[in-house]
Scaffold this active site. Structure first.
Site, PDB file in Angstrom:
ATOM      1  N   ASP A 167      -6.479 -13.064  -6.919  1.00  0.00           N
ATOM      2  CA  ASP A 167      -6.995 -11.703  -7.077  1.00  0.00           C
ATOM      3  C   ASP A 167      -6.730 -11.163  -8.476  1.00  0.00           C
ATOM      4  OD1 ASP A 167      -4.289 -11.028  -7.077  1.00  0.00           O
ATOM      5  OD2 ASP A 167      -4.317 -10.211  -5.048  1.00  0.00           O
ATOM      6  N   ASN A 219       0.706   3.074  -6.534  1.00  0.00           N
ATOM      7  CA  ASN A 219      -0.418   3.498  -5.701  1.00  0.00           C
ATOM      8  C   ASN A 219      -0.759   4.970  -5.904  1.00  0.00           C
ATOM      9  OD1 ASN A 219      -1.012   1.012  -4.422  1.00  0.00           O
ATOM     10  ND2 ASN A 219       0.819   1.249  -3.166  1.00  0.00           N
ATOM     11  N   GLY A 242       0.781  -1.227   0.000  1.00  0.00           N
ATOM     12  CA  GLY A 242       0.000   0.000   0.000  1.00  0.00           C
ATOM     13  C   GLY A 242       0.810   1.273   0.000  1.00  0.00           C
ATOM     14  N   HIS A 286      -1.663  -9.709  -7.939  1.00  0.00           N
ATOM     15  CA  HIS A 286      -0.340  -9.955  -7.372  1.00  0.00           C
ATOM     16  C   HIS A 286       0.269 -11.231  -7.939  1.00  0.00           C
ATOM     17  CE1 HIS A 286      -2.117  -7.209  -4.352  1.00  0.00           C
ATOM     18  NE2 HIS A 286      -0.874  -6.741  -4.312  1.00  0.00           N
TER      19      HIS A 286
END
Length: 227
Positions: free
Chosen positions: A201, A118, A90, A204
């Site tokens: 997901d 990000n 993050g 990743h």
């Protein structure tokens, strides 16, 4: 092309939304890990991997992430380098700029900078992303003028508009040229958009994907550590 664009869109969403919840915990663990690995690396030269969830190895065991893979490759060649994983899920360029001081409380010989994705998700002004990356590079060089810096390039989906997307991609080669640092054109080359190389997901990389990331980094890192 559509698959790659979809991948990038999902990738940018997950980097923050999927990883941000544990950021405080990971920050503490990252700092402790860096300090421990630094103590172990006193006799070796240090390669510091400074990045976000990609560097941290989100969803994988520590030994499966590309920094650990690079360490095994370096050890197999008998090179006296210790790879320190300072990845934080993050993380933004602003966050990286704010924590760079304690991370560099050690001597670093090679600094691998993998941040920016990000920022793209949040639509942070490109001037701010560029400024933060520049300040990180400046800080690292001020601490050790002889450090070798490697900048990892990143791309984002076009949901912020074509101009933003294109200019974001150009930040990395432009900074690399301006500062005369080494450049990895795109860290996720040959991994992005391939479902077989990404976790459930879809964003990743899997352990196998990280092996490819390691090769992408090694292509640039190899001539540095073998000099």
């Amino acid at each position: 092309m559509r698959s790659f664009t979809l991948f990038l869109t999902l990738f940018m969403m997950i980097l923050i939304s999927g990883c941000g919840d544990n950021k405080k915990k990971e920050a503490s663990e990252s700092e402790e890990s860096v300090q421990q690995e630094s103590a172990q690396a006193q006799e070796d030269k240090v390669i510091l991997m400074f990045g976000d969830s990609l560097t941290a190895g989100y969803g994988l065991e520590e030994q499966e992430a590309f920094p650990a893979i690079l360490q095994r490759k370096i050890d197999s060649l008998g090179l006296a380098y210790k790879v320190v994983n300072a990845g934080l899920s993050g993380e933004t360029t602003s966050g990286g700029r704010n924590r760079i001081d304690w991370v560099l409380k050690q001597n670093v010989d090679v600094f691998v900078l993998e941040l920016g994705a990000n920022d793209g998700l949040r639509g942070i002004p490109l001037s701010e992303t560029r400024k933060n990356l520049q300040e990180i590079i400046d800080f690292v060089r001020a601490e050790n003028p002889d450090v070798e810096i490697v900048l990892a390039g990143m791309q984002i989906p076009p949901n912020m508009g074509q101009n933003y997307t294109s200019e974001f991609k150009n930040i990395f080669p432009e900074l690399a040229e301006k500062n005369k640092v080494h450049l990895i054109p795109f860290l996720l080359e040959d991994v992005a958009g391939n479902p077989d190389l990404n976790q459930q997901d879809g964003i990743h990389p899997t352990a196998e994907g990280h092996r490819i990331l390691a090769e992408n980094v090694w292509e640039v890192l190899k001539p540095i550590v073998q000099e």
